[in-house]
Design a protein around this motif. Structure first.
Motif, PDB file in Angstrom:
ATOM      1  N   LEU A  46       6.930  19.954 -28.619  1.00 42.85           N
ATOM      2  CA  LEU A  46       6.455  19.651 -27.271  1.00 42.85           C
ATOM      3  C   LEU A  46       5.899  18.240 -27.149  1.00 42.85           C
ATOM      4  N   LEU A  47       5.027  17.832 -28.071  1.00 45.95           N
ATOM      5  CA  LEU A  47       4.372  16.539 -27.929  1.00 45.95           C
ATOM      6  C   LEU A  47       5.351  15.364 -27.981  1.00 45.95           C
ATOM      7  N   PRO A  48       6.287  15.306 -28.946  1.00 39.15           N
ATOM      8  CA  PRO A  48       7.272  14.218 -28.904  1.00 39.15           C
ATOM      9  C   PRO A  48       8.076  14.186 -27.614  1.00 39.15           C
ATOM     10  N   ALA A  49       8.444  15.363 -27.107  1.00 39.90           N
ATOM     11  CA  ALA A  49       9.197  15.409 -25.850  1.00 39.90           C
ATOM     12  C   ALA A  49       8.358  14.894 -24.691  1.00 39.90           C
ATOM     13  N   LEU A  50       7.082  15.276 -24.674  1.00 30.09           N
ATOM     14  CA  LEU A  50       6.196  14.819 -23.602  1.00 30.09           C
ATOM     15  C   LEU A  50       6.002  13.307 -23.657  1.00 30.09           C
ATOM     16  N   ALA A  51       5.745  12.777 -24.855  1.00 30.59           N
ATOM     17  CA  ALA A  51       5.544  11.338 -24.993  1.00 30.59           C
ATOM     18  C   ALA A  51       6.792  10.566 -24.582  1.00 30.59           C
ATOM     19  N   HIS A  52       7.946  11.059 -24.981  1.00 27.06           N
ATOM     20  CA  HIS A  52       9.207  10.416 -24.602  1.00 27.06           C
ATOM     21  C   HIS A  52       9.386  10.436 -23.091  1.00 27.06           C
ATOM     22  N   ALA A  53       9.121  11.580 -22.478  1.00 22.38           N
ATOM     23  CA  ALA A  53       9.304  11.699 -21.029  1.00 22.38           C
ATOM     24  C   ALA A  53       8.364  10.771 -20.272  1.00 22.38           C
ATOM     25  N   VAL A  54       7.100  10.697 -20.703  1.00 20.70           N
ATOM     26  CA  VAL A  54       6.142   9.819 -20.029  1.00 20.70           C
ATOM     27  C   VAL A  54       6.583   8.366 -20.150  1.00 20.70           C
ATOM     28  N   GLU A  55       6.981   7.957 -21.351  1.00 21.58           N
ATOM     29  CA  GLU A  55       7.380   6.563 -21.557  1.00 21.58           C
ATOM     30  C   GLU A  55       8.582   6.206 -20.698  1.00 21.58           C
ATOM     31  N   ARG A  56       9.554   7.095 -20.605  1.00 23.99           N
ATOM     32  CA  ARG A  56      10.747   6.810 -19.793  1.00 23.99           C
ATOM     33  C   ARG A  56      10.399   6.712 -18.311  1.00 23.99           C
ATOM     34  N   GLN A  57       9.520   7.600 -17.839  1.00 18.41           N
ATOM     35  CA  GLN A  57       9.141   7.568 -16.427  1.00 18.41           C
ATOM     36  C   GLN A  57       8.313   6.325 -16.109  1.00 18.41           C
ATOM     37  N   VAL A  58       7.410   5.940 -17.008  1.00 16.50           N
ATOM     38  CA  VAL A  58       6.622   4.728 -16.787  1.00 16.50           C
ATOM     39  C   VAL A  58       7.530   3.512 -16.785  1.00 16.50           C
ATOM     40  N   ASP A  59       8.506   3.484 -17.690  1.00 19.71           N
ATOM     41  CA  ASP A  59       9.435   2.360 -17.729  1.00 19.71           C
ATOM     42  C   ASP A  59      10.202   2.241 -16.416  1.00 19.71           C
ATOM     43  N   ARG A  60      10.657   3.364 -15.870  1.00 14.91           N
ATOM     44  CA  ARG A  60      11.365   3.331 -14.581  1.00 14.91           C
ATOM     45  C   ARG A  60      10.448   2.841 -13.462  1.00 14.91           C
ATOM     46  N   HIS A  79       6.160   7.719  -8.031  1.00 16.29           N
ATOM     47  CA  HIS A  79       5.769   9.109  -7.806  1.00 16.29           C
ATOM     48  C   HIS A  79       5.980   9.992  -9.027  1.00 16.29           C
ATOM     49  N   GLN A  80       7.169   9.959  -9.596  1.00 18.36           N
ATOM     50  CA  GLN A  80       7.457  10.864 -10.708  1.00 18.36           C
ATOM     51  C   GLN A  80       6.589  10.539 -11.920  1.00 18.36           C
ATOM     52  N   ALA A  81       6.399   9.256 -12.209  1.00 19.13           N
ATOM     53  CA  ALA A  81       5.547   8.878 -13.338  1.00 19.13           C
ATOM     54  C   ALA A  81       4.106   9.335 -13.112  1.00 19.13           C
ATOM     55  N   LEU A  82       3.622   9.225 -11.881  1.00 22.44           N
ATOM     56  CA  LEU A  82       2.247   9.633 -11.590  1.00 22.44           C
ATOM     57  C   LEU A  82       2.091  11.146 -11.677  1.00 22.44           C
ATOM     58  N   HIS A  83       3.079  11.897 -11.215  1.00 22.48           N
ATOM     59  CA  HIS A  83       3.017  13.353 -11.336  1.00 22.48           C
ATOM     60  C   HIS A  83       2.938  13.753 -12.805  1.00 22.48           C
ATOM     61  N   LEU A  84       3.738  13.124 -13.642  1.00 18.61           N
ATOM     62  CA  LEU A  84       3.733  13.465 -15.061  1.00 18.61           C
ATOM     63  C   LEU A  84       2.446  12.995 -15.740  1.00 18.61           C
ATOM     64  N   ALA A  85       1.945  11.827 -15.345  1.00 15.94           N
ATOM     65  CA  ALA A  85       0.683  11.343 -15.906  1.00 15.94           C
ATOM     66  C   ALA A  85      -0.454  12.309 -15.608  1.00 15.94           C
ATOM     67  N   ARG A  86      -0.412  12.925 -14.433  1.00 15.65           N
ATOM     68  CA  ARG A  86      -1.449  13.902 -14.089  1.00 15.65           C
ATOM     69  C   ARG A  86      -1.454  15.063 -15.073  1.00 15.65           C
ATOM     70  N   ALA A  87      -0.254  15.493 -15.500  1.00 13.65           N
ATOM     71  CA  ALA A  87      -0.174  16.582 -16.472  1.00 13.65           C
ATOM     72  C   ALA A  87      -0.751  16.158 -17.818  1.00 13.65           C
ATOM     73  N   VAL A  88      -0.504  14.912 -18.209  1.00 15.42           N
ATOM     74  CA  VAL A  88      -1.026  14.412 -19.486  1.00 15.42           C
ATOM     75  C   VAL A  88      -2.546  14.330 -19.463  1.00 15.42           C
ATOM     76  N   LEU A  89      -3.102  13.957 -18.317  1.00 16.55           N
ATOM     77  CA  LEU A  89      -4.545  13.740 -18.214  1.00 16.55           C
ATOM     78  C   LEU A  89      -5.296  14.973 -17.727  1.00 16.55           C
ATOM     79  N   ALA A  90      -4.599  16.092 -17.618  1.00 17.18           N
ATOM     80  CA  ALA A  90      -5.236  17.314 -17.117  1.00 17.18           C
ATOM     81  C   ALA A  90      -6.180  17.885 -18.164  1.00 17.18           C
ATOM     82  N   ASP A  91      -6.823  19.009 -17.785  1.00 20.83           N
ATOM     83  CA  ASP A  91      -7.831  19.616 -18.661  1.00 20.83           C
ATOM     84  C   ASP A  91      -7.261  20.194 -19.942  1.00 20.83           C
ATOM     85  N   THR A  92      -5.914  20.264 -20.067  1.00 15.26           N
ATOM     86  CA  THR A  92      -5.327  20.818 -21.276  1.00 15.26           C
ATOM     87  C   THR A  92      -5.406  19.854 -22.445  1.00 15.26           C
ATOM     88  N   SER A  93      -5.813  18.598 -22.203  1.00  9.90           N
ATOM     89  CA  SER A  93      -5.995  17.665 -23.305  1.00  9.90           C
ATOM     90  C   SER A  93      -7.203  18.082 -24.140  1.00  9.90           C
TER      91      SER A  93
END
Length: 403
Positions: free
Chosen positions: A106-120, A230-244
């Motif tokens: 999960l974590l490698p997939a999440l990090a990859h997804a965040v980086e790709r969305q931020v890059d876009r 928008h998409q990068a911010l939606h995903l960033a919200r998941a990264v910064l949520a209380d599940t950290s």
């Protein structure tokens, strides 16, 4: 070397050797179910619940750190589809924009997804906007804060307390993206190539202020101007949520990231049902507050309450990720739904589960005539099939008869 404990969501318990500090931290926390192995000293019985992800423990005086990794039962690709749809039903991960199937964890997939969305998001440069600023200055800029000038300077001419709107890249959107990148860089288990790309994204956001940990995220509003974010911010919200997970207890350093599958399934079901019912002219409220009793002393918040175009309540839904009993659905869920139907004056109620040990069922309550439906969604099927099953549930909700 790192000791890695591999667990599977809702799988039987495992007995593993753990440092005393790690075992006690797991037993006191809300990561997995942990208890001492009664038969073998130094070993702990661990059972994963609905939290999936990875958590690392650095123990003072112990050379070998410990990582507890919980693998979800659904595929990583499917988990990210559920997450993406719940965050933004209008497109994130529905068109194959981010490929995560190549990552097993999960974590490698999440990090990859965040980086790709931020890059876009940053491909056309950093977004700029106006930010309200108040500061002490030697020159007049914007307007003078007269009350502050008198209170702080006692009539002195310089320096001047001023307030102005600054056009800058240090805005809420960029701050949130940088916070998500910084968060991922601190997590264990991010692949080296992804980490290098995340460092590049952090360098692009270097002029943006770093958010203070524990403080609320800055507010941002989706507009046409920040649409590419928008998409990068939606995903960033998941990264910064209380599940950290990030804290230190008695010198024990704990760092990681977890998804709560109960919450993720609930979010997906309620958002998907809301979209399906909206297309039929109905509106829905999520976590809609109501009261069970006449005196309004007992509060209740169903996951999903559907309203007709005239504003009348027409259906209620609760989403339940896993049935805890091997023989089928838990009875307690039926009692809860019966209370919802009674308080809302509805002849039918609906429970939606992730498909497990039982299929669809309907129960008619004695002396009340209330029918409680239990639906099961198969998360292993393709996306179109899953959304088609949601459409079927939505059609039943809309057609619920009046009392």
């Amino acid at each position: 070397m790192t000791q890695v404990v591999e667990l599977v969501e809702h799988a039987p318990a495992r007995s593993v050797p753990l440092p005393e500090a790690v075992g006690r931290a797991l037993a006191a926390g809300d990561i997995v179910d942990a208890s001492r192995d009664p038969y073998t000293p130094g070993r702990w019985s661990l059972r994963a619940g609905s939290k999936v992800g990875a958590v690392a423990f650095a123990v003072p005086g112990v050379d070998t750190p410990v990582t507890v990794r919980v693998t979800p039962k659904v595929s990583i690709n499917r988990l990210f589809f559920l997450l993406g749809y719940a965050l933004n039903p209008n497109g994130i991960w529905r068109d194959g924009e981010v490929e995560v199937a190549g990552h097993r964890d999960l974590l490698p997939a999440l990090a990859h997804a965040v980086e790709r969305q931020v890059d876009r998001a940053l491909r056309q440069g950093l977004l700029q906007g106006y930010r309200a600023t108040e500061e002490t200055s030697l020159v007049v800029r914007g307007r003078i804060r007269e009350s502050e000038q008198i209170r702080r300077r006692f009539g002195a001419t310089l320096p001047v307390e001023v307030a102005y709107d600054e056009f800058t890249t240090d805005i809420a959107e960029n701050r949130i993206l940088r916070a998500a990148v910084e968060r991922l860089l601190r997590l264990p288990g991010v692949p080296g190539d992804v980490r290098r790309r995340l460092l590049h994204q952090r360098a692009r956001l270097a002029d943006t202020a770093v958010l203070v940990r524990g403080q609320p995220l800055p507010k941002w509003r989706p507009t046409r101007l920040n649409a590419r974010y928008h998409q990068a911010l939606h995903l960033a919200r998941a990264v910064l949520a209380d599940t950290s997970v990030e804290h230190a207890v008695g010198g024990l350093r704990v760092d990681g990231f977890l998804f709560d599958m109960n919450r993720l399934f609930e979010d997906f079901v309620t958002v998907a049902l809301r979209e399906a019912c909206r297309a039929r002219g109905h509106s829905a409220r999520l976590q809609d507050p109501h009261h069970l009793d006449v005196a309004a002393a007992i509060r209740m918040k169903p996951d999903f309450v559907l309203y007709r175009p005239d504003g009348a309540v027409c259906a209620v839904v609760d989403a339940k990720y896993k049935a805890e009993k091997r023989e089928g659905f838990p009875d307690a869920d039926l009692y809860q739904m019966l209370a919802y139907c009674t308080a809302l004056g509805l002849p039918e109620g609906h429970l939606v589960y992730a498909k497990g040990n039982a299929s669809h069922a309907a129960h008619t309550v004695r002396h009340a005539g209330i029918v409680i439906h239990q639906h099961a969604l198969d998360l292993d099927q393709d996306r179109s099939g899953l959304l088609a099953d949601v459409e079927e549930v939505a059609a039943r909700l809309v057609s619920t008869p009046r009392v």
